[in-house]
Scaffold this active site. Structure first.
Site, PDB file in Angstrom:
ATOM      1  N   HIS A  95      18.357 -18.676  21.660  1.00 39.56           N
ATOM      2  CA  HIS A  95      17.112 -19.077  22.321  1.00 39.56           C
ATOM      3  C   HIS A  95      15.909 -18.373  21.724  1.00 39.56           C
ATOM      4  O   HIS A  95      16.017 -17.364  21.039  1.00 39.56           O
ATOM      5  CB  HIS A  95      17.165 -18.756  23.819  1.00 39.56           C
ATOM      6  CG  HIS A  95      17.211 -17.288  24.138  1.00 39.56           C
ATOM      7  ND1 HIS A  95      18.335 -16.506  23.947  1.00 39.56           N
ATOM      8  CD2 HIS A  95      16.264 -16.457  24.640  1.00 39.56           C
ATOM      9  CE1 HIS A  95      18.088 -15.272  24.305  1.00 39.56           C
ATOM     10  NE2 HIS A  95      16.829 -15.191  24.724  1.00 39.56           N
ATOM     11  N   ASP A  97      12.249 -16.880  23.445  1.00 37.96           N
ATOM     12  CA  ASP A  97      11.977 -16.413  24.808  1.00 37.96           C
ATOM     13  C   ASP A  97      10.974 -17.280  25.573  1.00 37.96           C
ATOM     14  O   ASP A  97       9.903 -17.623  25.040  1.00 37.96           O
ATOM     15  CB  ASP A  97      11.479 -14.957  24.770  1.00 37.96           C
ATOM     16  CG  ASP A  97      12.615 -13.997  24.450  1.00 37.96           C
ATOM     17  OD1 ASP A  97      13.754 -14.243  24.896  1.00 37.96           O
ATOM     18  OD2 ASP A  97      12.373 -12.999  23.734  1.00 37.96           O
ATOM     19  N   HIS A 247      17.278 -15.913  18.929  1.00 37.09           N
ATOM     20  CA  HIS A 247      18.168 -14.758  18.958  1.00 37.09           C
ATOM     21  C   HIS A 247      19.287 -14.970  19.969  1.00 37.09           C
ATOM     22  O   HIS A 247      19.209 -15.860  20.824  1.00 37.09           O
ATOM     23  CB  HIS A 247      17.391 -13.473  19.255  1.00 37.09           C
ATOM     24  CG  HIS A 247      16.609 -13.503  20.523  1.00 37.09           C
ATOM     25  ND1 HIS A 247      15.412 -14.183  20.634  1.00 37.09           N
ATOM     26  CD2 HIS A 247      16.851 -12.963  21.741  1.00 37.09           C
ATOM     27  CE1 HIS A 247      14.938 -14.051  21.866  1.00 37.09           C
ATOM     28  NE2 HIS A 247      15.805 -13.325  22.564  1.00 37.09           N
ATOM     29  N   ARG A 262      12.468  -4.112  27.341  1.00 34.20           N
ATOM     30  CA  ARG A 262      11.862  -5.259  26.671  1.00 34.20           C
ATOM     31  C   ARG A 262      10.402  -5.437  27.082  1.00 34.20           C
ATOM     32  O   ARG A 262      10.057  -5.255  28.249  1.00 34.20           O
ATOM     33  CB  ARG A 262      12.655  -6.514  27.052  1.00 34.20           C
ATOM     34  CG  ARG A 262      12.320  -7.723  26.228  1.00 34.20           C
ATOM     35  CD  ARG A 262      13.192  -8.883  26.653  1.00 34.20           C
ATOM     36  NE  ARG A 262      12.553  -9.604  27.721  1.00 34.20           N
ATOM     37  CZ  ARG A 262      12.547 -10.940  27.840  1.00 34.20           C
ATOM     38  NH1 ARG A 262      13.197 -11.682  26.959  1.00 34.20           N
ATOM     39  NH2 ARG A 262      11.950 -11.527  28.840  1.00 34.20           N
TER      40      ARG A 262
HETATM   41  C1  SIN Z   1      16.889 -11.091  24.987  1.00 28.76           C
HETATM   42  O1  SIN Z   1      17.462 -12.169  24.884  1.00 28.76           O
HETATM   43  O2  SIN Z   1      15.669 -11.023  25.086  1.00 28.76           O
HETATM   44  C2  SIN Z   1      17.701  -9.799  24.976  1.00 28.76           C
HETATM   45  C3  SIN Z   1      18.339  -9.543  23.650  1.00 28.76           C
HETATM   46  C4  SIN Z   1      19.284  -8.365  23.674  1.00 28.76           C
HETATM   47  O3  SIN Z   1      19.522  -7.769  24.740  1.00 28.76           O
HETATM   48  O4  SIN Z   1      19.807  -8.009  22.613  1.00 28.76           O
END
Ligand code: SIN
Length: 271
Positions: A95, A97, A247, A262
């Site tokens: 995905h 974000d 990602h 994050r």
């Molecule tokens: C996310 O999808 O923003 C998290 C990625 C992760 O925890 O590696």
């Protein structure tokens, strides 16, 4: 500052920089490295919550995450935790974000605070390359289409927001319509902009009609030649450009704790 590419497509390690005292010139160079490599990471960074927010704010306005509260006193830092006893994790789908927002985040920063003894890597895909490798005919056809992106579409029957402190569950019907191929507002390059968590259907078509082509596009994103795998170490800080990457957080570390912080940086409306 040294920039060390990690694959033939995307990803670079940046060495020789301390993010707790970054200068304006260095910040410009970091932004350029991000534009050039799409995902960049820094090892051994030691940032307080305040300094982490200050660094992120150098790239634009920090954005509230709709589905989670921030850590105490820092509303823009979302803690993503998977504990020793949990089996579900956050982000184990390809995905980009929050594409259900009118102005999805252009950049995500992720800071590794506590990691499993093994596993918990994050995969990244280069969606410029995916777009460039489509046939001219399909790319032209997709260039005419928009997609409806929804906060509630998930490929499996799971609560994708389970591993963050949940808020606003009533906002799961949030939707935004974006071009299937977007033009990056800083580089001018074109990238595929549909993803398997949030892209519900092509505008003007229903989900059943859209799914065959959407699934084909999702499968293109998953091809290993477009990917880079980040092996985290504690105090690694990574940032990626959601305009031209996707990602996938690997959920392969049951029995261990993983804690990530994050921050998302607001982007322009995709065009
Ligand atoms: C996310 O999808 O923003 C998290 C990625 C992760 O925890 O590696």
């Amino acid at each position: 500052m040294e920039v060390i590419p990690q694959s033939s497509t995307l990803g670079a390690e940046i060495r020789g920089i301390d993010l707790s005292k970054i200068s304006a010139t260095e910040l410009d160079r970091v932004n350029q490295a991000l534009l050039d490599h799409q995902v960049i990471f820094f090892r051994d960074q030691h940032l307080s919550h305040r300094r982490y927010c200050d660094f992120a704010a150098g790239f634009g306005a920090l954005q509230d995450y709709l589905f989670a509260d921030g850590v105490d006193g820092y509303p823009y830092i979302t803690e993503i935790v998977k504990t020793e006893s949990e089996t579900e994790s956050f982000g184990d789908f390809w995905h980009s974000d929050s594409t259900y927002l009118e102005r999805p985040p252009k950049i995500t920063l992720l800071y590794a605070r506590q990691l499993p003894a093994r596993g918990g890597d994050t995969l990244f895909a280069d969606t410029y390359a995916v777009c460039e490798d489509l046939s001219d005919g399909l790319r032209a056809c997709l260039g005419e289409l928009n997609a409806v992106n929804s906060a509630s579409v998930v490929p499996r029957d799971e609560n994708i927001y389970a591993e963050v402190k949940s808020k606003n569950s009533d906002k799961k019907d949030r939707q935004a319509i974006h071009p299937v191929i977007r033009t990056h507002d800083e580089t001018g390059r074109k990238a595929l902009f549909v993803n398997s968590i949030h892209s519900l259907a092509f505008e003007g078509m229903n989900r059943q009609e859209s799914l065959p082509l959407l699934r084909y596009l999702f499968a293109r994103v998953e091809r290993p030649e477009y990917s880079f795998r980040l092996r985290w170490r504690e105090n690694t800080l990574a940032m990626w450009d959601n305009r031209c990457t996707q990602h996938y957080a690997l959920n392969d570390y049951h029995g261990f704790r993983r804690v990530m912080h994050r921050i998302i940086v607001e982007g322009a409306r995709p065009r």
